[in-house]
Design an enzyme around this catalytic site. Structure first.
Site, PDB file in Angstrom:
ATOM      1  N   GLY A  32       0.828  -1.192   0.000  1.00  0.00           N
ATOM      2  CA  GLY A  32       0.000   0.000   0.000  1.00  0.00           C
ATOM      3  C   GLY A  32       0.866   1.247   0.000  1.00  0.00           C
TER       4      GLY A  32
ATOM      5  N   ILE B  93       4.720   3.656   6.530  1.00  0.00           N
ATOM      6  CA  ILE B  93       4.096   2.348   6.692  1.00  0.00           C
ATOM      7  C   ILE B  93       3.413   1.966   5.384  1.00  0.00           C
ATOM      8  CG2 ILE B  93       2.339   0.993   7.911  1.00  0.00           C
ATOM      9  CD1 ILE B  93       2.832   2.664  10.371  1.00  0.00           C
TER      10      ILE B  93
ATOM     11  N   GLY C 259       6.117  -3.518   5.268  1.00  0.00           N
ATOM     12  CA  GLY C 259       6.088  -3.104   6.663  1.00  0.00           C
ATOM     13  C   GLY C 259       6.400  -1.637   6.866  1.00  0.00           C
ATOM     14  N   ILE C 260       7.486  -1.331   7.619  1.00  0.00           N
ATOM     15  CA  ILE C 260       7.752   0.041   8.027  1.00  0.00           C
ATOM     16  C   ILE C 260       9.186   0.451   7.675  1.00  0.00           C
ATOM     17  CG2 ILE C 260       6.151  -0.211   9.953  1.00  0.00           C
ATOM     18  CD1 ILE C 260       8.714  -0.101  11.784  1.00  0.00           C
TER      19      ILE C 260
ATOM     20  N   CYS D  67       5.381   9.773  -0.059  1.00  0.00           N
ATOM     21  CA  CYS D  67       4.066   9.149   0.113  1.00  0.00           C
ATOM     22  C   CYS D  67       2.951   9.954  -0.543  1.00  0.00           C
ATOM     23  CB  CYS D  67       3.762   8.904   1.586  1.00  0.00           C
ATOM     24  SG  CYS D  67       4.981   7.845   2.396  1.00  0.00           S
TER      25      CYS D  67
END
Length: 228
Positions: A82, A149, A161-162, A179
């Protein structure tokens, strides 16, 4: 009555290219066990060589942008996680939980929320007390993102993940809209605290926080070859 907590094996992989890290994630996630209770959960901790990655939403980034970013000396990868574009590189703690969510009794939405709370608690342990979530993805300190994230789930198994900025060279982010969020910046633990915070420092705090937030047992292993 003793309640068995899910077991999470921690693998410290050091510094890897994005491709190598992705291959290791895929190897860990593609287990042949048909019973979810036998799935072996992993937490992969590493740093990446400089790389820009784009998630399933590729808003505003063309092949020309890809070429431009590669010319800076970074790799460029399109992924199935995502989120939009971000940067990973030295000085950033990357954590990839490879979990079967049925063992943790979590939905995907609850998993993301628990991951967010894990990062917030990690920041607080290290001294950044005002890290929080907002309507935008990730963890923020004011209008600056300190942790990206981006996760993926398939048949209850998580990947990606992060990326928690510890002592990351933040100038890498100047070449993108991190992002996809206009008008906001990025920060790091080191910048916020005015002292050097290593990836190892952040990893220790993350493990402490994660074991509590996910209510699981941790076991440490060196990087290993996983077969089924």
């Amino acid at each position: 009555m003793v309640i068995n907590k899910p077991l999470l094996t921690v693998l410290r992989a050091g510094r890897l290219s994005y491709t190598a890290g992705l291959q290791l994630q895929q190897q860990l996630a593609k287990q042949k066990n048909t019973d979810f209770t036998e799935f072996r959960n992993f937490l992969l901790l590493l740093e990446h060589d400089p790389v820009y990655t784009i998630g399933i939403r590729t808003k505003g980034y063309t092949s020309e942008d890809e070429q431009r970013l590669r010319q800076l000396g970074a790799e460029f990868h399109r992924t199935d996680r995502g989120g939009l574009i971000t940067f990973h590189g030295p000085g950033q703690l990357v954590a990839y939980p490879i979990l079967n969510l049925r063992q943790f009794k979590l939905t995907m939405r609850c998993y993301v929320s628990t991951l967010e709370q894990t990062v917030i608690e990690t920041c607080r342990q290290l001294g950044v007390l005002n890290a929080t979530t907002t309507s935008d993805t990730g963890i923020w300190v004011g209008d600056k993102k300190i942790c990206a994230i981006g996760v993926h789930g398939s048949r209850y198994v998580t990947t990606h993940g992060i990326g928690l900025n510890c002592s990351t060279d933040l100038s890498w982010f100047e070449h993108i809209v991190p992002c996809g969020i206009e008008g906001k910046g990025v920060t790091s633990l080191s910048e916020q605290l005015g002292r050097q915070v290593s990836v190892a420092d952040a990893a220790a705090a993350l493990l402490n926080s994660l074991s509590k937030k996910f209510d699981c047992q941790l076991q440490e292993k060196q990087q290993e070859r996983v077969t089924n």
